[in-house]
Design an enzyme around this catalytic site. Sequence first.
Site, PDB file in Angstrom:
ATOM      1  N   CYS A  49       4.217   1.431 -13.739  1.00 55.15           N
ATOM      2  CA  CYS A  49       3.801   2.227 -12.581  1.00 55.15           C
ATOM      3  C   CYS A  49       3.853   1.408 -11.301  1.00 55.15           C
ATOM      4  O   CYS A  49       3.481   1.879 -10.238  1.00 55.15           O
ATOM      5  CB  CYS A  49       2.409   2.827 -12.789  1.00 55.15           C
ATOM      6  SG  CYS A  49       1.131   1.589 -12.986  1.00 55.15           S
ATOM      7  N   ARG A  89      -4.576   6.349  -8.402  1.00 58.72           N
ATOM      8  CA  ARG A  89      -5.342   5.222  -7.845  1.00 58.72           C
ATOM      9  C   ARG A  89      -6.673   5.748  -7.323  1.00 58.72           C
ATOM     10  O   ARG A  89      -6.765   6.218  -6.187  1.00 58.72           O
ATOM     11  CB  ARG A  89      -4.572   4.569  -6.698  1.00 58.72           C
ATOM     12  CG  ARG A  89      -3.329   3.793  -7.110  1.00 58.72           C
ATOM     13  CD  ARG A  89      -2.664   3.172  -5.885  1.00 58.72           C
ATOM     14  NE  ARG A  89      -1.741   2.100  -6.209  1.00 58.72           N
ATOM     15  CZ  ARG A  89      -0.420   2.225  -6.218  1.00 58.72           C
ATOM     16  NH1 ARG A  89       0.142   3.372  -5.936  1.00 58.72           N
ATOM     17  NH2 ARG A  89       0.342   1.183  -6.505  1.00 58.72           N
ATOM     18  N   HIS A 136      -2.488  19.647   7.454  1.00 58.68           N
ATOM     19  CA  HIS A 136      -1.488  20.216   8.359  1.00 58.68           C
ATOM     20  C   HIS A 136      -0.457  19.170   8.759  1.00 58.68           C
ATOM     21  O   HIS A 136       0.728  19.436   8.810  1.00 58.68           O
ATOM     22  CB  HIS A 136      -2.172  20.716   9.634  1.00 58.68           C
ATOM     23  CG  HIS A 136      -2.722  22.077   9.494  1.00 58.68           C
ATOM     24  ND1 HIS A 136      -4.055  22.327   9.307  1.00 58.68           N
ATOM     25  CD2 HIS A 136      -2.121  23.284   9.505  1.00 58.68           C
ATOM     26  CE1 HIS A 136      -4.244  23.618   9.221  1.00 58.68           C
ATOM     27  NE2 HIS A 136      -3.096  24.234   9.326  1.00 58.68           N
ATOM     28  N   ARG A 157       1.123 -11.124  -2.354  1.00 64.94           N
ATOM     29  CA  ARG A 157       1.978  -9.962  -2.043  1.00 64.94           C
ATOM     30  C   ARG A 157       1.782  -9.460  -0.623  1.00 64.94           C
ATOM     31  O   ARG A 157       2.545  -8.630  -0.136  1.00 64.94           O
ATOM     32  CB  ARG A 157       1.744  -8.830  -3.057  1.00 64.94           C
ATOM     33  CG  ARG A 157       0.391  -8.178  -2.990  1.00 64.94           C
ATOM     34  CD  ARG A 157       0.123  -7.326  -4.226  1.00 64.94           C
ATOM     35  NE  ARG A 157       0.233  -5.901  -3.960  1.00 64.94           N
ATOM     36  CZ  ARG A 157      -0.196  -4.957  -4.795  1.00 64.94           C
ATOM     37  NH1 ARG A 157      -0.734  -5.285  -5.963  1.00 64.94           N
ATOM     38  NH2 ARG A 157      -0.083  -3.693  -4.496  1.00 64.94           N
ATOM     39  N   GLU A 209      -0.658  -6.579 -15.497  1.00 65.21           N
ATOM     40  CA  GLU A 209      -0.248  -7.047 -14.175  1.00 65.21           C
ATOM     41  C   GLU A 209      -0.640  -8.505 -13.962  1.00 65.21           C
ATOM     42  O   GLU A 209      -0.402  -9.069 -12.907  1.00 65.21           O
ATOM     43  CB  GLU A 209      -0.808  -6.151 -13.064  1.00 65.21           C
ATOM     44  CG  GLU A 209      -2.276  -5.834 -13.169  1.00 65.21           C
ATOM     45  CD  GLU A 209      -2.757  -4.802 -12.142  1.00 65.21           C
ATOM     46  OE1 GLU A 209      -2.007  -4.465 -11.214  1.00 65.21           O
ATOM     47  OE2 GLU A 209      -3.906  -4.347 -12.283  1.00 65.21           O
ATOM     48  N   ASN A 253       3.808  -4.759  -9.194  1.00 67.60           N
ATOM     49  CA  ASN A 253       3.479  -5.294  -7.863  1.00 67.60           C
ATOM     50  C   ASN A 253       2.630  -6.554  -8.001  1.00 67.60           C
ATOM     51  O   ASN A 253       2.888  -7.578  -7.379  1.00 67.60           O
ATOM     52  CB  ASN A 253       2.705  -4.262  -7.032  1.00 67.60           C
ATOM     53  CG  ASN A 253       3.379  -2.908  -7.024  1.00 67.60           C
ATOM     54  OD1 ASN A 253       4.564  -2.816  -7.301  1.00 67.60           O
ATOM     55  ND2 ASN A 253       2.638  -1.864  -6.724  1.00 67.60           N
ATOM     56  N   ASP A 254       1.601  -6.446  -8.825  1.00 63.54           N
ATOM     57  CA  ASP A 254       0.757  -7.621  -9.038  1.00 63.54           C
ATOM     58  C   ASP A 254       1.390  -8.603 -10.010  1.00 63.54           C
ATOM     59  O   ASP A 254       1.223  -9.807  -9.869  1.00 63.54           O
ATOM     60  CB  ASP A 254      -0.632  -7.192  -9.545  1.00 63.54           C
ATOM     61  CG  ASP A 254      -1.533  -6.791  -8.390  1.00 63.54           C
ATOM     62  OD1 ASP A 254      -1.550  -7.527  -7.388  1.00 63.54           O
ATOM     63  OD2 ASP A 254      -2.191  -5.739  -8.485  1.00 63.54           O
ATOM     64  N   ARG A 259      -6.813   5.495 -13.159  1.00 64.68           N
ATOM     65  CA  ARG A 259      -7.072   4.053 -13.129  1.00 64.68           C
ATOM     66  C   ARG A 259      -8.430   3.820 -12.507  1.00 64.68           C
ATOM     67  O   ARG A 259      -8.712   4.322 -11.414  1.00 64.68           O
ATOM     68  CB  ARG A 259      -5.998   3.330 -12.327  1.00 64.68           C
ATOM     69  CG  ARG A 259      -6.278   1.827 -12.309  1.00 64.68           C
ATOM     70  CD  ARG A 259      -5.212   1.070 -11.602  1.00 64.68           C
ATOM     71  NE  ARG A 259      -5.313   1.209 -10.174  1.00 64.68           N
ATOM     72  CZ  ARG A 259      -4.475   0.630  -9.323  1.00 64.68           C
ATOM     73  NH1 ARG A 259      -3.476  -0.094  -9.782  1.00 64.68           N
ATOM     74  NH2 ARG A 259      -4.618   0.788  -8.032  1.00 64.68           N
TER      75      ARG A 259
HETATM   76  C1  PEP Z   1       0.724  -2.841  -9.414  1.00 67.47           C
HETATM   77  O1  PEP Z   1       0.074  -3.873  -9.221  1.00 67.47           O
HETATM   78  O2  PEP Z   1       1.926  -2.827  -9.705  1.00 67.47           O
HETATM   79  C2  PEP Z   1       0.075  -1.526  -9.272  1.00 67.47           C
HETATM   80  C3  PEP Z   1       0.686  -0.417  -9.618  1.00 67.47           C
HETATM   81  O3  PEP Z   1      -1.174  -1.506  -8.747  1.00 67.47           O
HETATM   82  P1  PEP Z   1      -1.533  -1.706  -7.190  1.00 67.47           P
HETATM   83  O4  PEP Z   1      -0.239  -1.693  -6.433  1.00 67.47           O
HETATM   84  O5  PEP Z   1      -2.428  -0.576  -6.840  1.00 67.47           O
HETATM   85  O6  PEP Z   1      -2.210  -3.024  -7.205  1.00 67.47           O
HETATM   86 MG    MG Z   2      -2.080  -3.844  -9.177  1.00 64.68          MG
END
Ligand code: PEP
Ligand code: MG
Length: 572
Positions: A501, A295, A190, A464, A430, A453-454, A331
Amino acid sequence: MRILKGNPVSRGVALGKVYIYKAFKADVHESYFEAGKEEEFFKKYQDAVKTAEKELDNIVTSMSESSPEKATIFAAHIEILMDEEGQEGVKEMSFDSHTMPDYAVDEIYTSFAGLLEKAKDPLIAARAADLRDVRNRVLRILKGEKESNLSSLRDNVIVVAHDLLPSDTATMDRNRVLGIITEVGGATSHTAIIARSYKIPALLGVTDATEIMANGDSVILDALAGQVLLDPEKETIKEYQEKLVEYIKEERETSQYLDKIPLVASGERYSIGLNIGSIDPDENFKYVDFVGLFRTEFVYMGSEHMPTEQEQFDAYRRVLANALGNPVTLRTLDIGGDKTLRYMVLPKEDNPFLGNRALRLCLDHIDMFKTQLRAALRASAFGPMQIMFPMVGTMDDIRAAKAVVEEVKQDLRLKGIAFDEKIMIGIMIEIPSIGIIADLAAKEVDFASVGTNDLTQYLHAVDRMNPAITSYYQSMSPSMFRILGRIFAEFNKAGKPISVCGELAGDHLGALVMFGQGLRKFSMNAANISRVKRTLSLFTLEEAENIAKKVQNMDTEADVLAYLKAEVDKRI
Ligand code: PEP
Ligand code: MG
C-alpha cells in the site's frame, strides 16, 4: 525546499505562484439596538437581502449558459436567502429582542447550518456550506463591503485558501487557476467536486497552508503524489515540467483503462486496492477490489479534540457504508514523525522518525489505543473490515498489539456488543527488521501490507521528508526489490494475503516488478489506477517474472529505472 502533504482530490500537476485567497470573514458580536428602532434596523436587513438577491441573480444569469450545473447552486442560494422561516427568524429577533441585523443573521443561519451538519447523509451535511455562504454574503453586504472573488485574477496562480466556498469556486476564473490547495475539505466537498469538474489539480487538507505559504511563492502542486513542494530548485522544476507534459499525454491514453478488469497479457488476474484518508464517498470505490489502506490518522487530524469512541465508530461505519462492499483495511493511528495532532502535545524528539511513533505510541497510550480498537471492532459488525498495525518492528510488537485487541474483544463479548469475531488482524511491513523475518511474522498474523514509503526510508537510512537527500531515497533500488521479493515469497508460501500500500504499488514500473515477484494485491491512490492497469496489461506473467529476476541483480536504482522504462516504452 519544503514538502507539505495533503489529500489529492483532483488529479494533476501544476507549477506556479501562490495566491493566498482570504474570503470575507464576518466579525460578528452579540449586539442590540435601542427599542423604537425596529423598523429602521429590519429595513437594513431587507435591503441587504435585496442586494444579495441581485448579486445572485447576476451570477445565475451569467452562468446559466456556460455552466448550468453551477448556476443551480446559486439558484439554490436564492431559495435559501428568500426562505420564509429564515426571514421570519430575523424579523422576530429584530422586533422582539432588538437584535442587530448582523447578529440575528449570523445566529439564524449558523444554527440552521449546525443542524444540517449533523445529518448522517454526507451530501445533506455538505449543504451546510451553502447556508454559510449565503450568511456571509448578507453579512458582507451589511458591512458595506464589495464582493471579493476569484473571478478577476490578473495572473495564472495556484490558489491557497483555508477553504473555498461554493461561490468562490463557481465564480472562479478557471483559465487562471492552475491549482487549488486548501487546509480543509473532503472528497465530496464543493471544492473537490468543482475542481474535478474543471480538471484543476487540487490538494485538500494541507495543514496551515495559508500560514506556511505567502503570495507570490513558487510552488509545485503534485496532486498525483499528494504533496506541495515549496520553493523548488531549478532541477526539480525541470523534472516536474517534464512530468506535467508526460502526465497530460498519459492521461489521454490511460484513462480508458480505469474501468478495465486488472489482467496481465497472459490473462492472470490481480487486485487493485484504494488508499483513502477520508471517510467520504469516493467514485473510485467502483474501480477497485478492496481498500488496502484507510489512514485513520486523518480522522484524528481533522478533529479539534481527541475523537471519542462514538465519533470514531461513526466515522468507520461511514467508510464501510460508502465503500460499496469493498473490504476496508483500517490502519490504526499512525502519528509521530511528520504527522502530529494539535491537541496531543508529545515530548520533542531528536529523531522523530526513529522515535515514539505509530504503534509504539499507541502501546504507550493504551487507553487511546483501546478506544480506537473498540470503535473499529464495533464498526466491524457493519461491513467487511480488517485491522492493521503500522510501524511493527518485532514479533514482540505484533504480540503486544494482538494482546490489546484480544482484551478489547473480550470486554465487548462480556458486554454483549457485536463485532466481527473472524476479523483479520495484520501488520504493515515498513521496518526492515520485520521484513527480514517475514517467514516468522507470517505465522503470527492474518495478513500484511508493505509500506514502501517507510520501508525505503528505513532500509536506506534516509529521512523521507528531507529534500536535501532525495537522491538517496530509492524506492526501486535493487536492495528494495530483494527485500520485497523475500517478503512476498514468505507470505505466499504461508498462504497469507500480502499486499503493498506504499506509493510503489501505484508506480506502474514498481507494480510491474512486484507482479513478477508474486504480488497480486496493489493498493494505491486513485490517480494511479489506470496507469498501473495499462502497464501490467502489456506484459505476460513470464515476462514480468524475468524482469523481476533481472532488476534484483542490477547494481543501481538508475539502472533499474532505465531498464524498466525501456521495457515499457518498447510496448507502447
Ligand atoms: C508507507 O509507509 O508506505 C505507508 C503506506 O504509510 P505512510 O505513508 O502513511 O507512512
Ligand atoms: Mg508508513
